[in-house]
Enzyme design. Structure first.
Site, PDB file in Angstrom:
ATOM      1  N   HIS A 132      51.542  -6.799  -4.826  1.00 57.90           N
ATOM      2  CA  HIS A 132      51.484  -6.514  -3.389  1.00 57.90           C
ATOM      3  C   HIS A 132      51.411  -7.796  -2.553  1.00 57.90           C
ATOM      4  O   HIS A 132      50.963  -7.782  -1.416  1.00 57.90           O
ATOM      5  CB  HIS A 132      50.300  -5.592  -3.076  1.00 57.90           C
ATOM      6  N   GLY A 207      40.309  -1.633 -13.514  1.00 57.82           N
ATOM      7  CA  GLY A 207      39.851  -1.452 -12.140  1.00 57.82           C
ATOM      8  C   GLY A 207      40.889  -0.869 -11.209  1.00 57.82           C
ATOM      9  O   GLY A 207      40.942  -1.217 -10.036  1.00 57.82           O
TER      10      GLY A 207
END
Ligand SMILES: [Zn+2]
Length: 275
Positions: A132, A207
């Site tokens: 990202h 995570g």
């Protein structure tokens, strides 16, 4: 009954044994690995957008604004409070260091992260794909070239009315490397990530609940691409995820990445020394 025996094993030892046997292990990481460094999430109870809904609205409009008027986009970014200033103060935690350690040992070949905070690089990981984008970089929308933000004195450009910053390679317009809402994943990163997912025979998913597309395709691609070859998918997460529920992952080690990853790295070190 190797499978039954595997299930009975301590999951940390099992993950370490799987890693030690792997030929090409990679890791996917998400917000969960960075919250332990004090980086707030966006939608949690004390998330950035929970506390400031206007900031969320602006975030949704960033990409359209950039496309419409890059100069205005940069003026807005430089006028508001600096997320970057806050991120600069953050330090990696033991989870980031454990992944860097596994790379130094020659076990982990690549980290693909959803985080924009640069903490894997700070911890010493060399092969990082910022899926990202990276908050410390600028990206050229014409040639895809990337530059460290410190190479540009953005406040000076602003004062001299010379925004937006321009690419030193092709003269194209630069935006933040961070992938905004409604903005496609940069083609190079999307492509390389798919190649890595297809290549790996072990994937650590750390995570992240892997529900944001197209990132969420990567664990599924890893499982499908290896016809006739087993890809082991190990989740390390505070809670079960859709990958757990859909049995895309082989097993989940439930807890904090900052506690579990260092234990796994230690165990890998121990078994690769003695064997
Ligand atoms: Zn360029």
């Amino acid at each position: 009954m190797a499978k039954e025996r595997d299930k009975m094993m301590d999951p940390i030892k099992r993950a370490a044994a799987d890693l030690a046997k792997s030929n090409y292990a990679i890791a996917l990481t998400g917000a969960g690995i960075s919250t332990e460094s004090g980086i707030p999430d966006f939608r949690g109870p004390s998330g950035i957008w929970t506390k400031d809904p206007e900031a969320e609205k602006r975030a949704y409009q960033s990409y359209a604004k950039f496309q419409r008027n890059p100069k205005e986009y940069w003026e807005d970014r430089l006028a508001g409070p600096s997320l970057l200033g806050d991120l600069k103060k953050m330090a990696p935690n033991p989870g980031h260091y454990a992944l860097a350690e596994l790379e130094r040992m020659g076990i982990l070949k690549c980290v693909i992260t959803q985080n924009i905070d640069n903490l894997h690089q700070k911890a010493g990981s060399k092969r990082v794909l910022d899926y990202h984008g990276n908050a410390f970089k600028l990206r050229c929308v014409s040639c895809g070239g990337r530059f460290e933000d410190r190479e540009f004195d953005l406040q000076r450009l602003r004062n001299a009315d010379q925004l937006p910053p321009l690419c030193r390679g092709c003269g194209g317009v630069l935006k933040s490397d961070v992938v905004h809402f409604h903005e496609p994943i940069p083609a190079d990163v999307a492509q390389q990530s798919l190649v890595e997912a297809g290549k790996c025979d072990l994937m650590l998913v750390c995570g992240t609940s892997a529900v944001v597309y197209p990132f969420a395709l990567l664990p599924r691609a890893a499982k499908q691409r290896q016809l006739g070859k087993e890809t082991i998918l190990i989740e390390i997460n505070a809670e079960p995820t859709p990958l757990t529920e859909e049995m895309v992952s082989d097993y989940l080690i439930q807890g904090k990445t900052g506690q579990i990853l260092p234990k796994i790295a230690e165990e890998v070190k121990r078994i690769t020394k003695t064997s």
